[in-house]
Write a protein that holds these residues in place. Structure first.
Motif, mmCIF file in Angstrom:
data_model
loop_
_atom_site.group_PDB
_atom_site.id
_atom_site.type_symbol
_atom_site.label_atom_id
_atom_site.label_comp_id
_atom_site.label_asym_id
_atom_site.label_seq_id
_atom_site.Cartn_x
_atom_site.Cartn_y
_atom_site.Cartn_z
ATOM 1 N N HIS A 33 0.814 -1.211 0.000
ATOM 2 C CA HIS A 33 0.000 0.000 0.000
ATOM 3 C C HIS A 33 0.854 1.271 0.000
ATOM 4 C CE1 HIS A 33 0.889 -0.740 4.235
ATOM 5 N NE2 HIS A 33 0.661 0.539 4.448
ATOM 6 N N VAL A 34 2.147 1.156 0.294
ATOM 7 C CA VAL A 34 3.037 2.317 0.333
ATOM 8 C C VAL A 34 3.843 2.451 -0.966
ATOM 9 C CG1 VAL A 34 4.991 3.359 1.561
ATOM 10 C CG2 VAL A 34 3.219 2.170 2.834
ATOM 11 N N LEU A 35 3.967 1.379 -1.727
ATOM 12 C CA LEU A 35 4.830 1.381 -2.904
ATOM 13 C C LEU A 35 4.469 2.466 -3.913
ATOM 14 C CD1 LEU A 35 5.384 -2.425 -3.562
ATOM 15 C CD2 LEU A 35 6.958 -0.770 -2.550
ATOM 16 N N TRP A 41 9.023 10.292 -4.271
ATOM 17 C CA TRP A 41 10.143 10.657 -3.420
ATOM 18 C C TRP A 41 11.292 11.278 -4.210
ATOM 19 C CZ3 TRP A 41 10.974 6.360 0.778
ATOM 20 C CH2 TRP A 41 9.815 6.257 1.543
ATOM 21 N N GLY A 42 11.332 11.076 -5.516
ATOM 22 C CA GLY A 42 12.346 11.728 -6.348
ATOM 23 C C GLY A 42 13.711 11.070 -6.354
#
Length: 64
Positions: A33-35, A41-42
């Protein structure tokens, strides 16, 4: 079924030999769920290096 017999390769066998036995509650600890947030994030994986100076390999594709 557990037998309590300290066989090599088992948790009881590891404890009998003086090792700690750690059993994961889940095998895949990826926070899927975070991917999707990682892209914002750059950073690029090829730009990172490990603390010991070795290169971090390119990231594998994330399943949809």
């Amino acid at each position: 079924m557990p037998t309590g017999i300290p066989k090599e390769g088992t948790d009881i066998g590891a404890i009998a030999m003086g090792f700690a036995s750690v059993t994961p509650l889940t095998l895949d600890l990826t926070a899927y769920h975070v991917l999707s947030d990682l892209g914002s994030w750059g950073w690029q994986p090829h730009e990172l290096s490990a603390a010991n100076g070795t290169a971090v390999p390119h990231a594998m594709p994330v399943p949809a």
